[in-house]
Design an enzyme around this catalytic site. Structure first.
Site: not given
Length: 780
Positions: A91, A94, A483, A676, A680
């Site tokens: 459930c 639940c 990039d 990458d 970065d």
């Protein structure tokens, strides 16, 4: 990796090759550093690189504001983390109650229950000692639930046993439903034939006991634990209430259709769960171990690093390793989403999950099952499923209010109009209809299953989403910022053009330059040598060679004095460059022989073949595209012109990239950055969604919200389409479930809807929402 990539900023490599080198170097598989200033390393290349931030702790950080669940923790002193399986969890509502109660325990820092995977992920102190309390909480809400630690490795016997138990349980349920249905029909026939006495009532009572006794007992058990607004309790009150007002056949009919609906709902949930997990769980159960001249079949989890395994044609690569013997083609689509087979041979490293298409292979195991690609992908998907989007959290909170509200409305409907009109039978009957409608399971179940399906659909295409939050944020993205090197371009250096300005042919120029560059391992030098070798040119080493730091090479060859380098080198030797015209973007290597300029070689990165179509696909989705790069404006503009990118921001330092990203974000409200995933970090952290282009390196997977396993730009619009479909389907489910419940309530108030309608509004709607959610897996 080239020697240049090992150097610190202050080092002087002194190779003297003299290339004017205005690129962001990005070599797949290497975690090199990028500098965003012109380093005078002495090699003659003018470098533009980007530096990622590093705290020195050894982790790759990517802490978005919206990642509440991804706090950076050092393993040395952090709290424990464990994953448990909630067996027999049936459930969704639940599960939400269990999660709330477990989070209230003192030693629990965070607990998340994922209904789709039946997993409880918990962070806290002394978790083993908490297990009895967790078990008690779960059993008090759903009595058959058992909390067991997650088995890290698949066991065929255990899976078979589970399937056997499930089939036995389904068979038992079907038998009870069939027996109840037969008795219900007999009771209906007796009533319509006018059979008097207690016989029809007795038949209906027996039918109800077969169909509903288990529900009523569970409701009573749950009541003793304080579970008042529980699905079993609501159904019990509704049907027993129908008995009380004399609607025997309706009470049995409602319980019958409720059980049928629950059965199909359970089957649909289990099937969808199995479909998704089969798509992402590629872990082997057994492997073929080479032992001398014998082959032994052993469980995959018993394999050790260094073991030799046999992989026959048609088999899936079981563990990450290196080919010791044989050559073949691999279908990597399960890992990268890329349909084109890849050729492999002795010495190649291969990852688990790929299918061996043709030849027989012997591989050396490099990583155990727990660290192999198949396990990493599964963990990524399971972690993602545990990361709940805002709509999921909202629906869970809404369900807590919705059910009590409808129950109170049912009580008011039963009492107030009855006191006014005196028609107790009609209004109590209407109130019982409301009780059936008040079950919130369709709502609570449909949203997380839609997101789990979206995560599974991405995994099939080699797109790893790090969570429901990532999918939700991706749907809102209005701009994609990329990039350049390694994302839009291949990140390699290729000779694009050899331009002769004198008496030498282009092949002669290339051969002379390559002869001098044989000693260098720099990417540009390598690209010149590779181009000459591909043309089958004969390379002659110069008799004498002098490297001039920051300028290039002066060499004595059979044809005379040769200069290979940049413009500074030509100026130093007073070479007349009136015949030199720069037309193409990229790095240029100038060549002079015996004091006369003879021509130049253009080397540049290669734009990915799919870049143009991917950008066009993004534009069709109404998304603005932008490029941030440390490269020259000329090079960046050339790439943008060829691919169709809207905005170009070049010659940027890391902090400049972040500033530009924030400007774009302010303009478009929500942005995705694709890089990458390693270098970065500042920009990835500043974006709403950070995505990594890469072959699944550990650092890339850790750094980003989304990982494109195949480094293919087509994955960017694909990911956004999956996010859009997931969001649309989750809202379809919510609106559909609430609309049907509202319609049935109104029909009930006007006397046009019975409890039978209400059962459809509960279990029928839940089943339709489940089927709607799984559609994402099959979208093209």
């Amino acid at each position: 990796m080239s020697e240049h990539e090992h150097l610190h900023e202050e080092d002087h490599c002194g190779c003297g090759c003299g290339h004017d080198h205005e690129h962001e170097h990005s070599h797949e598989g290497h975690e090199h550093h990028h500098h965003d200033h012109d380093d005078e390393c002495g090699c003659g290349h003018e470098h533009h690189h980007d530096h990622g931030d590093s705290c020195g702790c050894g982790h790759d950080h990517h802490d978005h504001d919206h990642h509440e669940h991804e706090a950076h923790e050092h393993h040395a002193a952090g709290p424990e983390k464990q994953v448990f399986i909630l067996e027999n969890l049936g459930c969704a509502n639940c599960a939400a109650k269990m999660e709330r109660r477990i989070n209230e325990l003192d030693d629990v820092a965070d607990a998340t229950i994922t209904f789709s995977t039946k997993q409880l992920r918990i962070t806290g102190k002394r978790l083993d000692s908490l297990l009895p309390q967790i078990q008690e909480i779960c059993a008090s809400i759903e009595s058959e639930v058992k909390v067991v630690p997650k088995d890290p490795a698949p066991k065929a016997a255990a899976k078979a046993e589970n399937r056997k138990d499930e089939k036995a349980e389904q068979k038992k349920t079907l038998t009870m439903i069939a027996a109840g249905a037969v008795l219900f029909v007999i009771g209906e026939v007796m009533e319509h034939m006018g059979v008097n006495g207690y016989a029809p009532a007795i038949v209906n009572v027996i039918a109800y006991l077969i169909l509903g006794l288990e529900i009523v007992i569970t409701a009573v058990k749950n009541l003793t634990h304080g579970q008042v607004f529980d699905e079993n309790f609501l159904m019990s009150i509704a049907t027993l209430g129908a008995f009380a007002v004399g609607d025997f056949s309706e009470a049995v009919g409602v319980m019958l259709f409720y059980r049928i609906g629950e059965f199909f709902e359970d089957v649909a949930v289990e099937r969808s769960r199995t479909q998704i997990m089969d798509a992402v769980d590629l872990r082997p159960e057994t492997v073929n171990l080479v032992s001398g001249n014998d082959i032994r079949v052993i469980p995959a989890e018993e394999t050790e690093v260094g073991d030799v395994l046999l992989v026959r044609p048609g088999d899936r690569i079981p563990l990450d390793g290196t080919i010791l013997e044989g050559d073949s083609r691999l279908d990597t689509s399960a890992i990268t989403g890329e349909p084109v087979p890849v050729t492999v041979k002795k010495g190649d490293e291969i990852v688990s999950g790929c299918v061996n298409v043709s030849g027989q292979l012997k591989i050396r195991v490099d990583k155990p099952l727990s660290e192999s690609m198949v396990t990493r992908i599964l963990d990524s998907v399971e972690n993602a499923a545990a990361s709940k989007p805002k709509i999921d959290r909202f629906i869970t909170r809404f369900a807590r209010v919705y059910t009590p509200f409808v129950v109170i409305l049912a009580l008011a409907t039963a009492i107030i109009p009855s006191l006014v009109s005196g028609n107790w039978y009609y209004w109590v009957h209407t109130a019982l209809t409301f009780l059936v409608i008040s079950c919130p399971c369709a709502l609570v179940l449909s949203v997380p299953l839609a997101f789990f399906s979206g995560i599974g659909a991405g995994s099939k295409k080699g797109i790893l989403f790090k969570g429901g939050i990532s999918l939700e944020q991706l749907h809102n993205v209005k701009a994609v910022v990329m990039d350049k090197t390694g994302t839009i371009t291949e990140g390699n250096f290729v000779v694009q053009e050899v331009v002769s300005a004198g008496s030498l042919s282009s092949d002669e120029l290339l051969a002379l330059a390559a002869g001098c560059e044989q000693i260098s391992t720099h990417p540009i030098a390598t690209s010149i040598v590779t181009a000459a070798q591909e043309k089958g040119l004969s390379l002659v080493k110069p008799a004498k060679l002098e490297e001039i730091a920051g300028h290039g090479i002066s060499a004595e060859t059979g044809k005379g004095t040769l200069l290979v380098g940049n413009r500074k080198l030509m100026d130093q030797f007073h070479i007349d460059l009136s015949a030199y015209q720069k037309k193409s973007f990229g790095s240029e290597v100038l060549i002079a022989l015996n004091g006369k300029f003879e021509g130049h070689i253009v080397i540049s990165d290669t734009i990915k073949t799919e870049a143009k179509s991917a950008i066009a696909a993004l534009k069709k989705l109404g998304i603005t595209t932008a490029m941030l790069t440390g490269d020259t404006q000329e090079s960046a503009d050339a790439v943008a012109a060829e691919t169709g990118i809207d905005e170009v921001h070049a010659k940027l330092l890391p902090q400049d990239k972040l500033t530009e990203l924030q400007k774009i974000r302010a303009q478009h409200t929500s942005v995705m950055f694709v890089g990458d995933g390693i270098n970065d970090a500042p920009v990835l952290a500043g974006a709403d969604v950070g995505a990594a282009m890469g072959s699944g390196a550990d650092a890339a997977i850790e750094a980003a919200d989304v990982v494109f396993m195949n480094s293919n730009m087509d994955a960017i619009p694909q990911a956004i389409r999956i996010a859009n479909a997931t969001s649309a389907i989750s809202w379809q489910n919510v609106v559909f479930a609430l609309a049907i419940k509202a319609i049935v309530m109104i029909l009930g108030l006007t006397g046009h809807a019975s409890m039978w309608f209400a059962v459809f509004a509960d279990t029928g709607v839940a089943m339709l929402c489940i089927l709607n959610s799984v559609r994402i897996l099959y979208k093209k």
